[in-house]
Enzyme design. Structure first.
Site, PDB file in Angstrom:
ATOM      1  N   TYR A  62       0.735  -1.508  -0.458  1.00  0.00           N
ATOM      2  CA  TYR A  62       0.136   0.126  -0.058  1.00  0.00           C
ATOM      3  C   TYR A  62       1.093   0.907   0.276  1.00  0.00           C
ATOM      4  CZ  TYR A  62      -3.685  -3.124   1.175  1.00  0.00           C
ATOM      5  OH  TYR A  62      -4.548  -3.999   1.853  1.00  0.00           O
ATOM      6  N   HIS A 131      -0.372 -12.351   1.004  1.00  0.00           N
ATOM      7  CA  HIS A 131      -1.729 -11.851   0.115  1.00  0.00           C
ATOM      8  C   HIS A 131      -1.632 -11.813  -1.277  1.00  0.00           C
ATOM      9  CE1 HIS A 131      -2.330  -6.355  -0.169  1.00  0.00           C
ATOM     10  NE2 HIS A 131      -3.539  -7.159   0.251  1.00  0.00           N
ATOM     11  N   SER A 210     -12.762  -5.053   2.698  1.00  0.00           N
ATOM     12  CA  SER A 210     -13.815  -4.147   1.277  1.00  0.00           C
ATOM     13  C   SER A 210     -15.305  -4.257   2.013  1.00  0.00           C
ATOM     14  CB  SER A 210     -13.591  -4.265   0.113  1.00  0.00           C
ATOM     15  OG  SER A 210     -11.758  -4.121  -0.464  1.00  0.00           O
ATOM     16  N   PRO A 211     -15.561  -4.483   3.915  1.00  0.00           N
ATOM     17  CA  PRO A 211     -17.285  -4.406   3.908  1.00  0.00           C
ATOM     18  C   PRO A 211     -18.200  -3.836   2.932  1.00  0.00           C
ATOM     19  CG  PRO A 211     -15.661  -3.746   5.257  1.00  0.00           C
ATOM     20  CD  PRO A 211     -14.975  -4.050   4.386  1.00  0.00           C
ATOM     21  N   GLY A 213     -17.956  -2.264  -0.024  1.00  0.00           N
ATOM     22  CA  GLY A 213     -17.634  -2.308  -1.134  1.00  0.00           C
ATOM     23  C   GLY A 213     -17.422  -0.966  -1.942  1.00  0.00           C
ATOM     24  N   GLY A 215     -16.703   1.571  -0.611  1.00  0.00           N
ATOM     25  CA  GLY A 215     -16.933   2.823  -0.917  1.00  0.00           C
ATOM     26  C   GLY A 215     -18.831   3.010  -0.834  1.00  0.00           C
TER      27      GLY A 215
HETATM   28  N1  LIG Z   1      -6.240  -8.295   1.267  1.00  0.00           N
HETATM   29  C1  LIG Z   1      -6.620  -7.400   0.295  1.00  0.00           C
HETATM   30  O1  LIG Z   1      -6.420  -8.332  -0.871  1.00  0.00           O
HETATM   31  C2  LIG Z   1      -7.352  -6.377   0.994  1.00  0.00           C
HETATM   32  C3  LIG Z   1      -8.502  -5.832  -0.842  1.00  0.00           C
HETATM   33  C4  LIG Z   1      -8.886  -3.923  -0.494  1.00  0.00           C
HETATM   34  C5  LIG Z   1      -8.611  -4.041   0.912  1.00  0.00           C
HETATM   35  N2  LIG Z   1      -8.187  -4.508   2.014  1.00  0.00           N
HETATM   36  C6  LIG Z   1      -8.267  -4.096   3.165  1.00  0.00           C
HETATM   37  O2  LIG Z   1      -9.260  -3.896   3.301  1.00  0.00           O
HETATM   38  C7  LIG Z   1      -9.925  -2.664   4.382  1.00  0.00           C
HETATM   39  C8  LIG Z   1     -11.187  -2.054   3.419  1.00  0.00           C
HETATM   40  O3  LIG Z   1     -11.133  -2.247   2.566  1.00  0.00           O
HETATM   41  P1  LIG Z   1     -11.410  -0.776   0.981  1.00  0.00           P
HETATM   42  O4  LIG Z   1     -10.354   0.608   1.971  1.00  0.00           O
HETATM   43  O5  LIG Z   1     -11.233  -1.414   0.031  1.00  0.00           O
HETATM   44  O6  LIG Z   1     -13.268  -1.094   1.307  1.00  0.00           O
HETATM   45  P2  LIG Z   1     -14.276  -0.273   2.028  1.00  0.00           P
HETATM   46  O7  LIG Z   1     -13.988  -0.265   3.386  1.00  0.00           O
HETATM   47  O8  LIG Z   1     -15.221  -1.289   2.105  1.00  0.00           O
HETATM   48  O9  LIG Z   1     -14.834   1.188   2.056  1.00  0.00           O
HETATM   49  C9  LIG Z   1     -14.116   2.442   2.031  1.00  0.00           C
HETATM   50  C10 LIG Z   1     -13.731   3.631   1.113  1.00  0.00           C
HETATM   51  O10 LIG Z   1     -15.794   3.797   1.357  1.00  0.00           O
HETATM   52  C11 LIG Z   1     -15.216   4.953   2.398  1.00  0.00           C
HETATM   53  N3  LIG Z   1     -16.224   5.278   3.129  1.00  0.00           N
HETATM   54  C12 LIG Z   1     -15.568   4.384   4.667  1.00  0.00           C
HETATM   55  N4  LIG Z   1     -16.862   4.516   5.811  1.00  0.00           N
HETATM   56  C13 LIG Z   1     -18.157   5.688   5.272  1.00  0.00           C
HETATM   57  C14 LIG Z   1     -18.963   6.437   5.656  1.00  0.00           C
HETATM   58  N5  LIG Z   1     -19.226   5.683   6.724  1.00  0.00           N
HETATM   59  N6  LIG Z   1     -19.610   6.722   4.752  1.00  0.00           N
HETATM   60  C15 LIG Z   1     -19.303   6.924   3.663  1.00  0.00           C
HETATM   61  N7  LIG Z   1     -18.584   6.743   3.111  1.00  0.00           N
HETATM   62  C16 LIG Z   1     -17.448   6.057   3.687  1.00  0.00           C
HETATM   63  C17 LIG Z   1     -13.870   5.409   1.787  1.00  0.00           C
HETATM   64  O11 LIG Z   1     -14.059   6.621   2.387  1.00  0.00           O
HETATM   65  P3  LIG Z   1     -13.081   7.794   3.004  1.00  0.00           P
HETATM   66  O12 LIG Z   1     -11.612   7.418   3.450  1.00  0.00           O
HETATM   67  O13 LIG Z   1     -12.986   9.530   2.211  1.00  0.00           O
HETATM   68  O14 LIG Z   1     -13.695   7.893   3.855  1.00  0.00           O
HETATM   69  C18 LIG Z   1     -13.536   4.646   0.887  1.00  0.00           C
HETATM   70  O15 LIG Z   1     -13.349   5.349   0.028  1.00  0.00           O
HETATM   71  C19 LIG Z   1      -8.218  -1.960   3.058  1.00  0.00           C
HETATM   72  O16 LIG Z   1      -7.927  -0.671   4.192  1.00  0.00           O
HETATM   73  C20 LIG Z   1      -7.390  -2.312   3.248  1.00  0.00           C
HETATM   74  O17 LIG Z   1      -6.896  -2.504   4.592  1.00  0.00           O
HETATM   75  C21 LIG Z   1      -7.125  -5.916   1.681  1.00  0.00           C
END
Ligand SMILES: NC(=O)c1ccc[n+]([C@@H]2O[C@H](COP(=O)([O-])OP(=O)(O)OC[C@H]3O[C@@H](n4cnc5c(N)ncnc54)[C@H](OP(=O)(O)O)[C@@H]3O)[C@@H](O)[C@H]2O)c1
Length: 337
Positions: A62, A131, A210-211, A213, A215
């Site tokens: 990252y 990963h 990405s719980p 989705g 965002g």
């Molecule tokens: N193992 C893997 O291959 C893998 C792949 C992807 C992700 N991950 C991990 O999973 C974590 C979470 O996944 P993710 O960041 O991809 O997706 P996510 O948690 O599903 O969504 C993040 C997005 O949602 C927005 N958001 C969060 N809370 C919100 C709320 N209450 N209201 C409106 N918008 C909101 C964030 O924007 P803002 O930041 O602007 O609030 C960001 O754009 C990552 O940080 C990473 O550590 C792992």
């Protein structure tokens, strides 16, 4: 809705570690979802910890090391209260930002763990994930190398990301796997085919990434408004006709949110938390946000219980989602099952 209840805890792996039932994903601080305000991001980490989050998730890839370096001061200042998870195995090329490869060779893993420890400024990684699986490298071999890192005291527990149920079972037979981290949300349920049942069987904690989705399930900015360089502009389900079709699927989520005085993000997270009882395993989603307000909103969702009727209303959504999770699904566990 603000946080009114303490965040409950659950088991993470066989060594007795306990974590708040919701973790925090730090990825977006360093790249993929547009520019970050680093002061607000740091304050968001502090707020998450205050509200009971203990599992903080990063990866060496990252921001090409930036994310681990950014977490360094926060982790060192709060070392006793943090369960720090990081990952190895995705490789990039400085000259080609879009390039993604995999490396699970023993030499690579041994150098990657040292590099992560150095960037994080800590002596031991609490949870170290593969990963991505490298094609042709048996996951048992990787588990063996990771077991050596545990024996050497560099890593406390090990995990796997984007593996199949069979791969999880094979690795676990070599060294106990504490957690499996794969995408799991109202929009992405392919993990329920083999890896969730295997994790439940083996007593392994599931960490949905990405719980929200990415965002999309929050009902926030439509794709056309996302900044240049935002990774979602390259993802099939957020682009073209798919984006509009998928946005229409959010109607039941919005309706439940309105009726309950919640936000769509909170309903989406409550659905993920409800998987724990449905599938019989500890579930610790790691939503990512760079805002103090949103992190409090997300943590409050961990104690929201959806009714059976509400869950039934949400059930058909995933089956109707248009477009794959990634442009290149070869990079995931899908297809190896
Ligand atoms: N193992 C893997 O291959 C893998 C792949 C992807 C992700 N991950 C991990 O999973 C974590 C979470 O996944 P993710 O960041 O991809 O997706 P996510 O948690 O599903 O969504 C993040 C997005 O949602 C927005 N958001 C969060 N809370 C919100 C709320 N209450 N209201 C409106 N918008 C909101 C964030 O924007 P803002 O930041 O602007 O609030 C960001 O754009 C990552 O940080 C990473 O550590 C792992």
């Amino acid at each position: 809705m603000t946080n009114t209840q303490a965040l409950p805890t659950t088991a993470l792996g066989p060594d007795g570690t306990r974590v708040g039932v919701q973790g925090y994903g730090a990825m977006g601080i360093s790249e993929f979802y547009g520019d970050s305000d680093l002061a607000e991001s740091r304050a968001t980490l502090e707020r998450a910890l205050e509200l009971g989050v203990t599992l903080f998730d990063t990866a060496d890839v990252y921001g090409a090391g930036h994310n681990e370096e950014f977490l360094r001061d926060f982790v060192r200042a709060n070392r006793e209260n943090i369960v720090l998870a990081t990952k190895f195995g995705i490789v990039r090329k400085a000259e080609d930002p879009a390039y993604r490869g995999t490396d699970n060779s023993p030499e690579y893993i041994r150098s990657a763990v040292d590099a992560s420890l150095r960037r994080l400024g800590i002596d031991v990684i609490d949870l170290y994930y593969m990963h991505r699986k490298q094609p042709g490298v048996p996951v048992e071999d990787t588990a063996g190398v990771l077991g050596e890192l545990v024996a050497a005291g560099k890593v406390k527990q090990i995990g796997l990301s984007e593996v199949t149920g069979a791969e999880l079972r094979a690795a676990h037979a070599v060294h106990p796997i504490a957690a499996v981290q794969s995408e799991w949300s109202l929009f992405s349920r392919d993990v329920e085919n083999t890896v969730v049942p295997a994790a439940a069987d083996l007593g392994i904690t599931f960490v949905p990434y990405s719980p929200l989705g990415r965002g999309f399930l929050t009902g926030a900015a439509p794709i056309g408004e996302l900044p240049e360089g935002d990774i979602r502009r390259t993802m099939p389900r957020f682009t073209g006709d798919n984006a509009d079709r998928n946005a229409a699927l959010l109607a039941p989520l919005r309706a439940i949110a309105e009726a309950r005085g919640l936000t769509p993000a909170q309903v989406a997270l409550a659905w993920v938390h409800a998987r724990s009882a449905v599938h019989g395993l500890p579930v610790v989603p790691i939503p990512g946000t760079r805002s103090r307000t949103r992190v409090a909103e997300n943590i409050a969702a961990a104690t929201v219980e959806l009714t059976a009727d509400e869950l039934a209303t949400l059930e058909p959504i995933a089956g109707q989602v248009a477009g794959n999770r990634y442009a290149d699904m070869n990079f995931t566990a899908v297809g190896r099952e």
